[in-house]
Design a protein around this motif. Structure first.
Motif, short mmCIF file in Angstrom:
data_model
loop_
_atom_site.label_atom_id
_atom_site.label_comp_id
_atom_site.label_asym_id
_atom_site.label_seq_id
_atom_site.Cartn_x
_atom_site.Cartn_y
_atom_site.Cartn_z
N GLU A 58 0.85 -1.19 0.00
CA GLU A 58 0.00 0.00 0.00
C GLU A 58 0.88 1.24 0.00
O GLU A 58 2.00 1.23 0.54
CB GLU A 58 -0.89 -0.01 1.27
CG GLU A 58 -1.71 1.25 1.41
CD GLU A 58 -2.80 1.16 2.47
OE1 GLU A 58 -2.83 0.17 3.24
OE2 GLU A 58 -3.63 2.09 2.53
N GLY B 235 -6.09 -1.17 0.63
CA GLY B 235 -5.97 -0.34 1.81
C GLY B 235 -6.74 0.99 1.72
O GLY B 235 -7.40 1.32 0.75
N TRP C 5 -3.60 8.57 4.73
CA TRP C 5 -2.42 8.54 5.62
C TRP C 5 -1.82 9.92 5.80
O TRP C 5 -0.71 10.06 6.32
CB TRP C 5 -1.40 7.51 5.10
CG TRP C 5 -2.01 6.15 5.01
CD1 TRP C 5 -2.37 5.49 3.88
CD2 TRP C 5 -2.41 5.31 6.11
NE1 TRP C 5 -2.95 4.28 4.19
CE2 TRP C 5 -2.98 4.14 5.56
CE3 TRP C 5 -2.33 5.41 7.50
CZ2 TRP C 5 -3.49 3.09 6.34
CZ3 TRP C 5 -2.82 4.38 8.29
CH2 TRP C 5 -3.39 3.24 7.70
N ASN D 178 -12.38 -0.68 -0.42
CA ASN D 178 -11.67 -1.20 0.76
C ASN D 178 -12.39 -0.74 2.02
O ASN D 178 -12.64 0.47 2.19
CB ASN D 178 -10.24 -0.65 0.77
CG ASN D 178 -9.47 -1.08 2.01
OD1 ASN D 178 -9.10 -2.24 2.14
ND2 ASN D 178 -9.25 -0.16 2.94
N TRP E 244 -13.09 5.51 9.20
CA TRP E 244 -11.75 5.93 8.81
C TRP E 244 -11.58 5.92 7.30
O TRP E 244 -10.58 6.40 6.76
CB TRP E 244 -10.70 5.01 9.44
CG TRP E 244 -10.90 3.57 9.06
CD1 TRP E 244 -10.36 2.93 8.00
CD2 TRP E 244 -11.74 2.62 9.73
NE1 TRP E 244 -10.80 1.63 7.94
CE2 TRP E 244 -11.65 1.41 9.01
CE3 TRP E 244 -12.56 2.66 10.87
CZ2 TRP E 244 -12.36 0.25 9.38
CZ3 TRP E 244 -13.25 1.51 11.23
CH2 TRP E 244 -13.14 0.33 10.49
N HIS F 67 -10.89 -8.81 6.82
CA HIS F 67 -9.61 -8.32 7.33
C HIS F 67 -9.46 -8.69 8.79
O HIS F 67 -10.44 -8.63 9.55
CB HIS F 67 -9.52 -6.79 7.19
CG HIS F 67 -9.45 -6.33 5.76
ND1 HIS F 67 -9.44 -5.01 5.40
CD2 HIS F 67 -9.37 -7.04 4.60
CE1 HIS F 67 -9.35 -4.92 4.08
NE2 HIS F 67 -9.32 -6.14 3.57
N TYR G 264 -6.75 -8.09 12.06
CA TYR G 264 -5.53 -7.61 12.72
C TYR G 264 -5.62 -7.98 14.18
O TYR G 264 -6.68 -7.85 14.79
CB TYR G 264 -5.39 -6.09 12.57
CG TYR G 264 -5.07 -5.68 11.16
CD1 TYR G 264 -3.80 -5.84 10.63
CD2 TYR G 264 -6.05 -5.12 10.33
CE1 TYR G 264 -3.50 -5.47 9.33
CE2 TYR G 264 -5.77 -4.74 9.03
CZ TYR G 264 -4.48 -4.92 8.53
OH TYR G 264 -4.19 -4.56 7.23
N GLU H 177 -6.40 -8.86 3.98
CA GLU H 177 -5.47 -8.18 4.89
C GLU H 177 -5.46 -8.97 6.19
O GLU H 177 -6.53 -9.21 6.76
CB GLU H 177 -5.92 -6.75 5.20
CG GLU H 177 -5.77 -5.79 4.04
CD GLU H 177 -6.07 -4.34 4.41
OE1 GLU H 177 -5.88 -3.97 5.59
OE2 GLU H 177 -6.49 -3.60 3.52
N LEU I 68 3.60 2.87 10.83
CA LEU I 68 3.13 1.52 11.16
C LEU I 68 4.26 0.49 11.05
O LEU I 68 4.03 -0.64 10.63
CB LEU I 68 1.95 1.09 10.28
CG LEU I 68 0.76 2.03 10.14
CD1 LEU I 68 -0.38 1.31 9.43
CD2 LEU I 68 0.28 2.56 11.47
N ALA J 116 -0.79 -8.29 5.32
CA ALA J 116 -0.68 -6.82 5.30
C ALA J 116 0.42 -6.46 6.30
O ALA J 116 0.16 -6.57 7.50
CB ALA J 116 -2.02 -6.19 5.70
N GLN J 117 1.59 -6.14 5.78
CA GLN J 117 1.94 -5.90 4.41
C GLN J 117 3.34 -6.46 4.15
O GLN J 117 3.95 -7.03 5.05
CB GLN J 117 1.88 -4.42 4.11
CG GLN J 117 0.51 -3.80 4.40
CD GLN J 117 0.34 -2.38 3.86
OE1 GLN J 117 1.18 -1.83 3.18
NE2 GLN J 117 -0.80 -1.79 4.22
O1 AHR Z 1 -2.90 -2.31 6.35
C1 AHR Z 1 -3.14 -1.08 6.98
C2 AHR Z 1 -4.58 -0.63 6.88
O2 AHR Z 1 -5.39 -1.47 7.65
C3 AHR Z 1 -5.21 -0.68 5.52
O3 AHR Z 1 -4.94 0.45 4.77
C4 AHR Z 1 -6.67 -0.76 5.83
O4 AHR Z 1 -7.40 -1.43 4.85
C5 AHR Z 1 -6.72 -1.46 7.18
O5 AHR Z 1 -7.53 -0.80 8.07
#
Ligand code: AHR
Length: 482
Positions: A25, A69, A95, A170, A176, A234, A236, A280, A292, A324-325
């Protein structure tokens, strides 16, 4: 207490190669200063960092998602084509930084070609239009005598790029995201984009945005289902706590199975098979880090191993996944101006993408388990997991059946684990065991110490029945020539 039984003669399913995918990204130093750094002595004449390219090639990346992203939702692709010095610089809302547009569609495709990856482009549903997405598709895949096809030719690319995978926006559900939407709005727009993009190029596969909200997912599936091939998800996760991090492999698994249930409940399931693109996923909880740039530890690499082993076993449901990523921003690879080092997350891919077969074979695992009450970093939602396995395994064979790969992750932090292994029909042999581990679960690699967390290869004796002791907090692939 711990046993693994493998039947190499019984293939249960094919493993999709796209589960080993990656994502780049326009975020921090992922592209600029990561894979692309004009003027660096480490770059080639095109601006591609040669050391990064070499590390990327090692992973045989099968699919590379781009340009975001969040960035995708305010990216106008036409800014990124043509003579570089004439491309406009723009402020990126996602960003909050300046995008020079010196790396655009043609550079991305060239990169994909060079590393052998299938391109996967995510279109702009934030500030973009359907017309703009259609022009992008025409520029990439068109063969007729039309304006955008001729523009591509004018810039030196006579042959169509044949971009097969197209993401329809996305994370459009999130505040956000530039111009985020509700489920009804998104479902309708996704349907229109997917439908008309497929009229322009019926060979493409489209990916609609999915999330943790079942109502959103059902609406998207019901309305845009006839025109989409995948719904995205996604994930995380992570924290300083070891078990809170690695156990979430099973939270992810639960979520993917939940999404699969919804797919089966949706109206479209009678007519088309929609699959999941986990496009992701990674450990991400140290938000304060600049750009990040998460300093990944062994525990994060073991989480990645667990995810890859899980995906090998469920790639019929989730045939596409993208870490990611790839570089610097949440990066598997970390660069400096004078070199790079590979993180434990990279090592997980090196181990499992390079040492695995194309077909999954029957495997039974017996393991001790633990319970955990944790908290998801992003949503702060608590989670409870019961009977989480201390070890997990997958067994795959090469297409010709001559190689067997037994991957075993031992999450147990406190002890090595002795496992009784049965491989049906296997004669006595010397095999290679590739072991990913390090001195402790928080161990990291760095420029000065690049191999603290690493893969070591040892020779071991195997047969139809043997025991093997797996080191604490490790992932091992036993590779056997049959
Ligand atoms: O990978 C970082 C960010 O995490 C991506 O831009 C977004 O899609 C997600 O929230």
């Amino acid at each position: 207490m711990y046993s693994v039984m493998v039947n190499p003669g019984k293939i249960t399913k094919a493993v999709s190669r796209y589960i080993y995918g990656h994502f780049i990204e326009h975020l921090g130093r992922c592209i600029y200063g990561g894979i692309y750094e004009e003027g660096s002595p480490l770059s080639d004449e095109r601006g591609f960092r040669k050391d990064v390219m070499e590390a990327v090639k090692e992973l045989k990346v099968p699919i590379l998602r781009w340009p975001g992203g969040n960035f995708a939702s305010n990216y106008h692709w036409e800014d990124g084509i043509g003579p570089k010095d004439q491309r406009p610089a723009r402020f990126d809302l996602a960003w909050r930084s300046v995008e020079t547009n010196r790396f655009g569609t043609d550079e991305y495709i060239e990169y994909c070609r060079e590393i052998g990856a299938e391109p996967y482009i995510c279109v702009n549903l934030g500030t973009g239009t359907l017309d703009e997405a259609l022009r992008w598709l025409e520029y990439c895949n068109g063969e007729e005598n039309t304006y955008y096809v001729n523009l591509r030719r004018k810039y030196g690319h006579m042959e169509p790029y044949g971009v097969k995978f197209w993401g329809i926006g996305n994370e459009m559900y999130g505040e956000w995201q530039v111009n985020h939407m509700n489920a009804d709005e998104y479902a309708k727009i996704a349907k229109e984009y997917a439908k008309w993009m497929k009229v322009l190029d019926p060979s493409i596969k489209t990916v609609a945005v999915g999330c943790d909200d079942p109502e959103w997912n059902l609406r998207v599936l019901d309305v845009s289902g006839p025109h989409i091939d995948y719904i995205s998800y996604h994930f995380y996760t992570g924290s300083e706590d070891y078990y809170e991090t690695v156990s979430t492999v099973y939270l992810l698994k639960e979520r993917l199975l939940g999404l699969k249930k919804l797919i089966d409940m949706s109206r479209v399931s009678q007519k088309r098979q929609i699959k999941i693109a986990l496009d992701e996923w990674n450990v991400w909880y140290r938000v304060a880090e600049e750009g990040l740039e998460e300093p990944y530890e062994l525990k994060d690499g073991l989480f990645a191993c667990g995810v890859l082993i899980t995906l090998q076993k469920m790639s019929d449901i989730v045939p596409i996944a993208n870490l990611a990523q790839l570089v610097n921003a949440l990066g598997a690879i970390h660069t400096e101006s004078d070199g790079l080092y590979l993180t434990p997350v990279y090592k997980a891919f090196e181990l499992l993408a390079n040492h695995s077969g194309q077909n999954l074979v029957e495997t039974h695992i017996e393991t001790e388990t633990y319970d955990i009450d944790g908290r998801m970093f992003f949503t702060k939602t608590p989670f409870e997991l019961r009977d989480v396995p201390y070890i997990d395994a997958s067994a795959t064979v090469s297409v010709d059946g001559k190689k067997l790969y037994l991957a075993v992750v031992n999450y147990k932090k406190e002890d090595a684990v002795k496992v009784s292994i049965t491989i049906k029909g296997m004669g006595e042999k010397i095999a290679r065991a590739y072991v990913l581990s390090g001195p402790d679960v928080h161990a990291r690699n760095s420029m000065d110490h690049p191999n603290v967390v690493d893969i070591v290869c040892e020779q071991i004796k195997v047969g139809s029945q043997f025991t093997h002791t797996f080191k604490p907090f490790s992932c091992t692939v036993i590779e056997i020539e049959r």
